[in-house]
Design a protein around this motif. Sequence first.
Motif, PDB file in Angstrom:
ATOM      1  N   LEU A  51      26.063 -23.792  26.585  1.00 28.24           N
ATOM      2  CA  LEU A  51      27.160 -22.860  26.842  1.00 28.24           C
ATOM      3  C   LEU A  51      26.576 -21.485  27.147  1.00 28.24           C
ATOM      4  O   LEU A  51      25.696 -20.999  26.446  1.00 28.24           O
ATOM      5  N   CYS A  52      27.080 -20.872  28.196  1.00 33.42           N
ATOM      6  CA  CYS A  52      26.504 -19.621  28.678  1.00 33.42           C
ATOM      7  C   CYS A  52      26.720 -18.466  27.690  1.00 33.42           C
ATOM      8  O   CYS A  52      27.829 -18.248  27.222  1.00 33.42           O
ATOM      9  N   PRO A  53      25.654 -17.728  27.368  1.00 30.06           N
ATOM     10  CA  PRO A  53      25.824 -16.577  26.473  1.00 30.06           C
ATOM     11  C   PRO A  53      26.415 -15.358  27.186  1.00 30.06           C
ATOM     12  O   PRO A  53      26.764 -14.385  26.547  1.00 30.06           O
ATOM     13  N   PHE A  54      26.516 -15.419  28.505  1.00 35.84           N
ATOM     14  CA  PHE A  54      26.978 -14.247  29.255  1.00 35.84           C
ATOM     15  C   PHE A  54      28.447 -14.325  29.630  1.00 35.84           C
ATOM     16  O   PHE A  54      29.009 -13.367  30.125  1.00 35.84           O
ATOM     17  N   HIS A  55      29.051 -15.502  29.499  1.00 38.75           N
ATOM     18  CA  HIS A  55      30.490 -15.572  29.743  1.00 38.75           C
ATOM     19  C   HIS A  55      31.084 -16.654  28.856  1.00 38.75           C
ATOM     20  O   HIS A  55      30.378 -17.507  28.350  1.00 38.75           O
ATOM     21  N   THR A  56      32.400 -16.569  28.659  1.00 37.99           N
ATOM     22  CA  THR A  56      33.054 -17.510  27.760  1.00 37.99           C
ATOM     23  C   THR A  56      33.355 -18.787  28.507  1.00 37.99           C
ATOM     24  O   THR A  56      33.943 -18.748  29.586  1.00 37.99           O
ATOM     25  N   HIS A  83      19.761 -20.231  35.069  1.00 35.73           N
ATOM     26  CA  HIS A  83      20.823 -19.861  35.999  1.00 35.73           C
ATOM     27  C   HIS A  83      22.132 -20.380  35.451  1.00 35.73           C
ATOM     28  O   HIS A  83      22.181 -21.485  34.924  1.00 35.73           O
ATOM     29  N   CYS A  84      23.202 -19.566  35.566  1.00 33.20           N
ATOM     30  CA  CYS A  84      24.513 -20.037  35.131  1.00 33.20           C
ATOM     31  C   CYS A  84      25.386 -20.250  36.372  1.00 33.20           C
ATOM     32  O   CYS A  84      25.518 -19.352  37.189  1.00 33.20           O
ATOM     33  N   PHE A  85      25.966 -21.459  36.474  1.00 36.35           N
ATOM     34  CA  PHE A  85      26.823 -21.756  37.618  1.00 36.35           C
ATOM     35  C   PHE A  85      28.206 -21.143  37.461  1.00 36.35           C
ATOM     36  O   PHE A  85      28.973 -21.094  38.401  1.00 36.35           O
ATOM     37  N   GLY A  86      28.506 -20.676  36.242  1.00 37.99           N
ATOM     38  CA  GLY A  86      29.813 -20.062  36.022  1.00 37.99           C
ATOM     39  C   GLY A  86      29.820 -18.604  36.420  1.00 37.99           C
ATOM     40  O   GLY A  86      30.644 -18.170  37.205  1.00 37.99           O
ATOM     41  N   CYS A  87      28.873 -17.835  35.896  1.00 38.20           N
ATOM     42  CA  CYS A  87      28.907 -16.387  36.142  1.00 38.20           C
ATOM     43  C   CYS A  87      27.727 -15.918  36.989  1.00 38.20           C
ATOM     44  O   CYS A  87      27.590 -14.727  37.241  1.00 38.20           O
ATOM     45  N   GLN A  88      26.871 -16.844  37.429  1.00 41.25           N
ATOM     46  CA  GLN A  88      25.749 -16.506  38.306  1.00 41.25           C
ATOM     47  C   GLN A  88      24.668 -15.684  37.609  1.00 41.25           C
ATOM     48  O   GLN A  88      23.807 -15.123  38.293  1.00 41.25           O
TER      49      GLN A  88
HETATM   50 ZN   LIG Z   1      27.597 -17.720  32.625  1.00 40.05          ZN
END
Ligand SMILES: [Zn+2]
Length: 587
Positions: free
Chosen positions: A37-42, A58-63
Amino acid sequence: MGILAEDVERVRAASPIDVVVGESVGLRRQGTRSVGLCPFHTEKTPSFSVNAELQVYHCFGCQASGDVITFVRETQNLGFREAVELLAGRAGISLRYDDARTTGAARKRSRLVEAVEAAAAWYHERLLSSPDAAHARGYLRSRGYDGETVRQYRIGWAPDAWDELVRGLDLGADLAKEAGLGLVNSRNRLQDVFRARVLFPVFDARGDAVGFGGRVVPGIGRPNEPKYKNSPTTAVYDKSSLLYGLNWAKGEIVSSGEAVVCEGYTDVIGMARAGIGRAVGVCGTAMTERHLTALARFGRRLVLAFDADSAGQGAAERLYQWERTHEVELAVAALPPGSDPGDMAASDPEALRAAVEHARPLLGARLERLLDPPPASPEAQARAASAAAALIAEHPNDIVRESYAGQVAARLGVDPRHLLGRSREARRAQPPAPAAAARVRESPALLALALAVQRPEAVAEVLDEILFDEPATRAAFAALAGTATFGEALAVAEAEDPKVADLLRQAAVVEAPDDAEDVVAVLARAAGTRALRWLEDEARRSADPLHFQAEVGWLKRRLEELGEPATRSAAVGQLVPFLRQRAQEAR
Ligand SMILES: [Zn+2]
């Protein structure tokens, strides 16, 4: 002083990214990558991926994208140097520092920051003690700024003179210009950029002085001067991404998960004086996507304390788009129309706090404004219903649209179906929304890049720069092709365009397909089809269309062969030199 590049590399090598990330993020192994789970977005489903072998995430949700040092910087709000020091401590490495060995860019940066810092101190001192600043001091007092506030924000005074700063600090013309402090006038004389203005020094997120915002003081200086003037763009000051006050606000933004975005310097200071320490300001520009991504690293809810409609119709659509692509929540503070948060902080801080606290979602706030005061006559009600339907239609989510349509219909006493029907009509008239991020992330070009990063041997013979149509993916591939290791390619890409480096890291964590030949064939087919269209166009325009017949026929046969597993490899081999030739002719 910088840390020796060699030592930074030792720290990187001694800090396995999966271990460091794993200390704060639950990672699950999935083939060559780990996801969590991304630490930079929920989020509820993991889109944060780490490639331990290539040392990137790399996060595919928030880039969000980077290496182990970026991860520590962004999760703990540290500067580069502090992050390296923290990791070095963890790994038991003692660091060596050497100014002479820092890179040219870092040296230049620190020179500019030093100059802006010196200017901030000079202007501040001038405001505090110089007789010519008495009027400015009086003005600030009249706005409710006491000595403590002036010192805290290091507010300054640029005298009504030509070159007192550049002479006072003995800034050479080059440094003065590069730091945005001086300019060479038409008589070839170096002069100050700021004159007769109260100055708000602007600091970047880590607290380095990078530029100024200057406000005229009523009654001083020439008439017809713009009320605000900002530093020109420099290597350290870029107003399309800088946020005034982020250096002070980031702690409270992280702990509350919310940032308040204002339009100006005095708004940010006013918010803080009213007890809202999580406010930041755009510096004389509209809010950009870069502002948003800079903020989203610290908090996912953004309260806009300015007129979100003032930027016009397209603005709301862009904001909805940002909400989706960056998974942030945008709300609008319920400020009285025409009010100024900076003034409100002095006159009615309680109302300012309430406005921020009762911020509503974007669409709710826009409808509220439309329906307040409530329309009196049936005709006014009908107009309000139409206008509300148009606003509702802009929202991308159908459940949200239905819910607001119900609320508005109840308030106006009209049939909700009628309102929804109107809104549907308005939606049909709109251009379609851009392709979803989910589809972009699996594009054939990205999959081909993933192969080039993760299994270079599988595509070394067949993949060619010419097969990439899009400039960013093409540049990413060129960086890989021109270097020996992934790390070198990243460094090359980073120097050229950080977006290209992001793309490389994305390619490092995307699931690389098994069938390399197939991906290359898909790319080749797209490139071949583009070339075919171009040829057919040329033929149509040409006086001698038959001249193109042989070439068109040849290309069509290669495209057919691309569809057959037995021939696709050979077809790619023949297409690549052909496409290169075409590209050269087109130039
Ligand atoms: Zn993210």
